[in-house]
Write an enzyme that holds these catalytic residues in place. Sequence first.
Site, PDB file in Angstrom:
ATOM      1  N   PRO A 102       0.626  -1.253   0.039  1.00  0.00           N
ATOM      2  CA  PRO A 102       0.098   0.022  -0.113  1.00  0.00           C
ATOM      3  C   PRO A 102       0.937   1.230   0.081  1.00  0.00           C
ATOM      4  O   PRO A 102       0.376   2.423  -0.346  1.00  0.00           O
ATOM      5  CB  PRO A 102      -0.912  -0.085   1.365  1.00  0.00           C
ATOM      6  CG  PRO A 102      -0.256  -1.344   2.080  1.00  0.00           C
ATOM      7  CD  PRO A 102       0.514  -2.288   1.169  1.00  0.00           C
ATOM      8  N   GLU A 154       1.410  -8.341   8.715  1.00  0.00           N
ATOM      9  CA  GLU A 154       2.036  -6.761   8.617  1.00  0.00           C
ATOM     10  C   GLU A 154       2.677  -6.500   7.474  1.00  0.00           C
ATOM     11  O   GLU A 154       2.986  -5.076   7.176  1.00  0.00           O
ATOM     12  CB  GLU A 154       2.354  -6.418   9.855  1.00  0.00           C
ATOM     13  CG  GLU A 154       1.543  -6.527  11.009  1.00  0.00           C
ATOM     14  CD  GLU A 154       0.224  -5.746  10.917  1.00  0.00           C
ATOM     15  OE1 GLU A 154       0.193  -4.568  10.549  1.00  0.00           O
ATOM     16  OE2 GLU A 154      -0.756  -6.200  11.324  1.00  0.00           O
ATOM     17  N   ARG A 182      -3.015  -7.526 -20.876  1.00  0.00           N
ATOM     18  CA  ARG A 182      -3.660  -7.114 -21.942  1.00  0.00           C
ATOM     19  C   ARG A 182      -3.097  -6.303 -22.871  1.00  0.00           C
ATOM     20  O   ARG A 182      -3.586  -5.976 -24.172  1.00  0.00           O
ATOM     21  CB  ARG A 182      -5.077  -6.120 -21.341  1.00  0.00           C
ATOM     22  CG  ARG A 182      -5.758  -6.811 -20.639  1.00  0.00           C
ATOM     23  CD  ARG A 182      -6.733  -6.037 -19.779  1.00  0.00           C
ATOM     24  NE  ARG A 182      -7.316  -5.167 -20.585  1.00  0.00           N
ATOM     25  CZ  ARG A 182      -8.743  -5.379 -21.293  1.00  0.00           C
ATOM     26  NH1 ARG A 182      -8.931  -6.700 -21.075  1.00  0.00           N
ATOM     27  NH2 ARG A 182      -9.208  -4.577 -22.111  1.00  0.00           N
ATOM     28  N   ASP A 240      -9.196   1.170 -24.818  1.00  0.00           N
ATOM     29  CA  ASP A 240      -9.626   1.169 -23.280  1.00  0.00           C
ATOM     30  C   ASP A 240      -9.622   2.267 -22.823  1.00  0.00           C
ATOM     31  O   ASP A 240      -8.572   3.454 -23.108  1.00  0.00           O
ATOM     32  CB  ASP A 240      -8.734   0.082 -22.714  1.00  0.00           C
ATOM     33  CG  ASP A 240      -9.368  -1.201 -22.698  1.00  0.00           C
ATOM     34  OD1 ASP A 240     -10.606  -1.269 -23.086  1.00  0.00           O
ATOM     35  OD2 ASP A 240      -8.403  -2.157 -22.553  1.00  0.00           O
TER      36      ASP A 240
HETATM   37  N1  SAH Z   1       0.854  -3.080   7.516  1.00  0.00           N
HETATM   38  C1  SAH Z   1       1.055  -2.822   6.029  1.00  0.00           C
HETATM   39  C2  SAH Z   1       0.000  -3.423   5.451  1.00  0.00           C
HETATM   40  C3  SAH Z   1       0.012  -5.133   5.408  1.00  0.00           C
HETATM   41  S1  SAH Z   1      -1.180  -5.623   4.329  1.00  0.00           S
HETATM   42  C4  SAH Z   1       1.089  -1.289   5.931  1.00  0.00           C
HETATM   43  O1  SAH Z   1       0.546  -0.608   6.599  1.00  0.00           O
HETATM   44  O2  SAH Z   1       1.612  -0.622   4.904  1.00  0.00           O
HETATM   45  C5  SAH Z   1      -0.542  -7.251   3.916  1.00  0.00           C
HETATM   46  C6  SAH Z   1       0.053  -7.369   2.451  1.00  0.00           C
HETATM   47  O3  SAH Z   1      -0.916  -7.074   1.598  1.00  0.00           O
HETATM   48  C7  SAH Z   1       1.309  -6.371   2.054  1.00  0.00           C
HETATM   49  O4  SAH Z   1       2.313  -6.417   2.478  1.00  0.00           O
HETATM   50  C8  SAH Z   1       0.952  -6.056   0.540  1.00  0.00           C
HETATM   51  O5  SAH Z   1       1.443  -7.039   0.006  1.00  0.00           O
HETATM   52  C9  SAH Z   1      -0.519  -6.538   0.674  1.00  0.00           C
HETATM   53  N2  SAH Z   1      -1.307  -5.304   0.192  1.00  0.00           N
HETATM   54  C10 SAH Z   1      -2.417  -4.643   1.018  1.00  0.00           C
HETATM   55  N3  SAH Z   1      -2.941  -3.587   0.393  1.00  0.00           N
HETATM   56  C11 SAH Z   1      -2.277  -3.441  -0.746  1.00  0.00           C
HETATM   57  C12 SAH Z   1      -2.376  -2.436  -1.555  1.00  0.00           C
HETATM   58  N4  SAH Z   1      -3.219  -1.469  -1.435  1.00  0.00           N
HETATM   59  N5  SAH Z   1      -1.727  -2.293  -2.757  1.00  0.00           N
HETATM   60  C13 SAH Z   1      -0.764  -3.535  -2.846  1.00  0.00           C
HETATM   61  N6  SAH Z   1      -0.656  -4.485  -2.127  1.00  0.00           N
HETATM   62  C14 SAH Z   1      -1.270  -4.430  -0.800  1.00  0.00           C
END
Ligand code: SAH
Length: 243
Positions: free
Chosen positions: A87, A114, A152, A167
């Site tokens: 994220p 996490e 794609r 697209d």
């Molecule tokens: N504690 C982390 C979130 C962990 S979520 C933080 O606050 O940044 C667990 C896993 O889900 C992450 O390691 C990632 O690989 C994936 N993930 C969660 N949300 C995501 C998003 N919006 N985009 C990409 N990967 C995501």
Amino acid sequence: MIFDILTLLPEVCKAYLKASILGRAQKAGHIQVRLTNIRDFAFDRHRTVDDAPYGGGNGMVMKVEPLVAALESLPGKPRPRIVLMAPQGRPFSQQMAAELAGLERLVIICGRYEGIDERVRKLAVDQEISLGDFVLSGGELPALAVVDAVSRLIPGVLGGECSAAADSFSDGILEHPHYTRPPEFRGLTVPEVLTSGNHAAIERWRRKESLRRTLRKRPELLNTAPLSAEDHKLLAEIRGEMD
Ligand code: SAH
């Protein structure tokens, strides 16, 4: 193009990868998607892949050794781009998909818990990609989204070579509306021009509706989209119709 997805849940990826366009693209050899289960690279008897965070706190952290071992098990050549779904990464976009589609190999790491031990980032990760400003339970959905959007754009993957070019976002604006049979449903008809057989008029209508939708739904895209003189004329018409 060859994709490697490193995950603790290869099963959840399989069904999506087998279906429809991605399934056909693999059968036809346009893309190859390999799934690597990170747990296969755990080194203790219990096949541990996560551990408590140093410093305390909630949740578990994905351990560095199995992940690095999984990465090192992959062929080194041609050298892949290694991305981590996170994220905190740059938000994924059509433009990033187009850039990635030029690569021969892409390795995608899916986090769980996490997230991963920070040292994996230092040792191996070239790029972090986010699916958007929200937090999911794992990187599998985001990884599949990347594989799908990138595939794609690889020649041959879509039946009609043109369908990706039309697209949304590919030329910086949103796509025009679509209609198919029947010609009338619950009093709603199909725009007459679409059944006129006049291809120039249809093209003009589609471009105008693309611009209209973009103006209505995502006006900020018009600041960066490459627009022609004709587009500006159409936009002026649209603005006139709105008054
Ligand atoms: N504690 C982390 C979130 C962990 S979520 C933080 O606050 O940044 C667990 C896993 O889900 C992450 O390691 C990632 O690989 C994936 N993930 C969660 N949300 C995501 C998003 N919006 N985009 C990409 N990967 C995501």
